[in-house]
Scaffold this active site. Structure first.
Site: not given
Length: 390
Positions: A131-133, A171, A173
């Site tokens: 989920h950070h990419a 998070h 993000d």
């Protein structure tokens, strides 16, 4: 009629390997798949592959220049372009990086497609949840953002409202950024407070922009939050927002790094509480989204003691065959673990905290309690934007 739950799996995902010193050890995926088999859960669902995400699919979220940079770094890791977050300590380049990242993304996109078509009510890709990419760069061990790609594919197929629930300790993000101004996507992230953990975002005041104002929700939990507080925060925010939003599909990310044994974070959540949130996401999908549920993995760096058990529970919940917490883990799996890692494996599918006790928000709150302060900050920031009482 919807078919059985689909478990999205391809052995190729174990090639998502940043090297022997990196915490994102692909053995966690291998051991999870073996535990799912040892518990017989793979007989309760259809285990399927999917096409790797192609150029047009990746560009639903990622910029073309970034995808080209990933491809170039996959061919020549030594020439990785740091401007795209590649070749860094978090995201070292490795040969074949594009191909395996596209496989993981394809599994999540495939999960979204089968759920939307009605081939299955639920689909699980525990190798996903990266989920950070960002659209234009790698970050936080994540090359392609499969969660965002799955949501974008659902929108492309005609979904009008997609709810994304992220309970990773970090998070979510990248997913928030992808849909920051899109009112069709409600992103809810419960995570350790940005003061104490990467990526230092996810403040309650981050609520979306433009038409998407009020569509980003962040619960920033104090370091040290345990089971009762974590479940209290989840139930004080998520169900009410999902009930108001009425999504066509629920996409949830179940990073296992909230666990008290995880080496990279500072929450104190047990496996049993993680299982309780999996059950809650399943129930919310059935109550408000016609049962349509795409469940993803995420972070998790206690690769023997925690991750396989947590995600095996996730598969069991999705398959309609939840694993009883007191279940004794098959000796065959424990022997596999020792042979593969030289570590002793856990004996049961519980941390001994089931059933987890917690207090509902409707019972009242303590303004001096740090957990309650965090929940109240989120409700005050977001709920009025959605026409709800804080």
């Amino acid at each position: 009629m919807s078919g059985r739950t689909q478990l999205m799996w391809d052995e190729a995902v174990t090639g998502y390997d940043f090297g022997p010193e990196h915490p994102m050890d692909p053995v966690r995926l291998e051991l999870t798949r073996k535990l799912v088999g040892a518990l017989g859960l793979d007989r309760e669902c259809d285990v399927v592959r999917a096409k790797p995400a192609g150029e047009s699919t990746l560009r639903l979220v990622h910029r073309e220049d970034y995808v080209e940079a990933v491809k170039a770094a996959s061919v020549d890791p030594g020439a990785a372009d740091g401007a795209y977050g590649l070749g860094t300590m978090d995201d070292p380049a490795f040969a074949g990086m594009h191909d395996v990242s596209a496989v993981i993304a394809g599994l999540s996109v495939g999960a979204a497609e089968v759920v939307w078509r009605g081939d299955a009510l639920h689909a699980v890709n525990f190798s996903g949840g990266l989920h950070h990419a960002m659209p234009g760069g790698a970050a936080g061990f994540c090359i392609y953002n499969d969660a965002s790609l799955a949501i974008a594919r659902l929108l492309e197929l005609g979904a009008e409202r997609v709810a994304y629930v992220d309970v990773d300790v970090h998070h979510g993000d990248g997913v928030q950024a992808a849909f920051w101004e899109d009112p069709r996507v409600l992103t809810i992230s419960l995570h350790e407070h940005p003061r104490t953990l990467f990526p230092q975002t996810g403040w309650p005041e981050e609520t979306g922009a433009g038409a998407g104002a009020g569509a980003a929700v962040n619960v920033a939990l104090p370091a040290g939050t345990g089971d009762a507080g974590w479940l209290r925060a989840f139930h004080a925010v998520v169900p009410e927002l999902i009930a108001d939003f009425r999504p066509d599909v629920v996409v949830s990310q179940h990073g296992a790094d909230t666990h008290f044994e995880d080496p990279l974070a500072h929450l104190a959540v047990s496996l049993d509480a993680q299982r309780a949130v999996q059950v809650a996401c399943h129930e919310l999908a059935h109550e408000y989204a016609g049962g349509k549920w795409v469940a993803l993995g995420g972070g998790g760096y206690a690769v023997v003691d925690v991750v396989p058990r947590s995600w095996a529970h996730l598969v069991g919940v999705a398959a309609g065959k939840p694993v009883a917490p007191e279940t004794v883990i098959p000796e065959s799996w424990r022997q596999d673990v020792f042979a593969r890692t030289r570590q002793l494996a856990p004996v049961r599918m519980t941390d001994g905290r089931w059933p987890v006790e917690w207090r509902g928000w409707e019972a009242g709150y303590d303004p001096a309690d740090r957990l309650d302060q965090a929940v109240l900050a989120t409700r005050r920031a977001v709920f009025p934007l959605r026409g709800l009482l804080a």
